[in-house]
Design an enzyme around this catalytic site. Structure first.
Site, PDB file in Angstrom:
ATOM      1  N   CYS A 100      23.356  29.886  53.525  1.00  0.00           N
ATOM      2  CA  CYS A 100      24.304  28.831  53.184  1.00  0.00           C
ATOM      3  C   CYS A 100      24.172  28.565  51.691  1.00  0.00           C
ATOM      4  CB  CYS A 100      23.982  27.568  53.981  1.00  0.00           C
ATOM      5  SG  CYS A 100      25.111  26.205  53.653  1.00  0.00           S
ATOM      6  N   HIS A 142      29.940  28.124  61.538  1.00  0.00           N
ATOM      7  CA  HIS A 142      29.072  27.642  60.448  1.00  0.00           C
ATOM      8  C   HIS A 142      29.854  26.697  59.525  1.00  0.00           C
ATOM      9  CE1 HIS A 142      25.929  28.304  57.187  1.00  0.00           C
ATOM     10  NE2 HIS A 142      26.924  27.741  56.532  1.00  0.00           N
ATOM     11  N   GLU A 143      31.046  27.131  59.098  1.00  0.00           N
ATOM     12  CA  GLU A 143      31.808  26.320  58.133  1.00  0.00           C
ATOM     13  C   GLU A 143      32.277  25.007  58.764  1.00  0.00           C
ATOM     14  OE1 GLU A 143      31.503  26.985  55.146  1.00  0.00           O
ATOM     15  OE2 GLU A 143      30.746  29.008  55.464  1.00  0.00           O
ATOM     16  N   HIS A 146      29.835  22.191  58.916  1.00  0.00           N
ATOM     17  CA  HIS A 146      29.692  21.398  57.686  1.00  0.00           C
ATOM     18  C   HIS A 146      30.536  20.125  57.749  1.00  0.00           C
ATOM     19  CE1 HIS A 146      27.183  23.686  54.914  1.00  0.00           C
ATOM     20  NE2 HIS A 146      27.818  24.799  55.219  1.00  0.00           N
TER      21      HIS A 146
HETATM   22 NI    NI Z   1      27.090  26.685  54.701  1.00  0.00          NI
END
Ligand code: NI
Length: 177
Positions: A100, A142-143, A146
């Protein structure tokens, strides 16, 4: 536009739930996405979420043809995804290495759903509706994490598989991030 500094893990903003985008196709939104693209390209990222450059809005970008941070990953079409809704299509999860840009120099093995349906909008307000798998599904999860204030270490099951990239993969030419 501009390459922006990327917030690092520890910044409270990365732990916030991001706000929904209310208006599409505005100069502000286009400027934000340009900044995100410039920043991601500069750092060879596979994806970037708006909170990582300090903007707490539900905007993510991802995609690449060949990525030197993930040399074995299949290509993912470049995508702008706003106000996303994710629906896992598999109970099954698969382990895979992730990094990341907010956690430079580290990698960890993270379980992710292998099949995923995602919906949302692009920057013009056009609906996006896709069923994806493999690395594409991983990057999207993953994104979008966030936007909920979740960083990948919070998903790790086995902390023996978490560490500094140069120690985990000695001798490999790994991009310093
Ligand atoms: Ni990330």
């Amino acid at each position: 536009m501009a390459i922006k500094p990327v917030l690092k893990m520890g910044e409270p903003l990365l732990l916030r739930q991001a706000d929904k985008v209310e208006q599409f196709d505005t100069p502000e939104l286009h400027a934000l996405i340009e900044d995100m693209q410039d920043t991601m390209a500069h750092l060879n990222g596979a994806g970037l979420a708006a909170p990582q450059i300090g903007v707490s809005l539900q905007v993510v970008i991802f995609g690449f043809e060949k990525n030197q941070r993930y040399p074995d990953a299949d290509e993912v079409p470049f995508t702008v995804l706003i106000n996303p809704r994710l629906t896992p299509l598999s109970e099954e999860k698969e382990d895979g290495w992730e990094g990341c840009l907010s956690i430079p120099g580290m990698r960890g093995v993270v379980p992710r759903h292998t099949q995923l349906h995602y919906q949302g909008f692009d920057q013009y307000g056009t609906a996006i509706d896709r069923t994806v798998n493999g690395f594409h599904a991983r990057v999207a999860q993953h994104e979008c994490d966030h936007l909920q204030g979740i960083l990948y270490p919070m998903r790790i099951n086995d902390f023996r598989l978490f560490g500094f990239t140069d120690a985990l993969f000695p001798g490999q030419a790994v991009v310093d991030d």
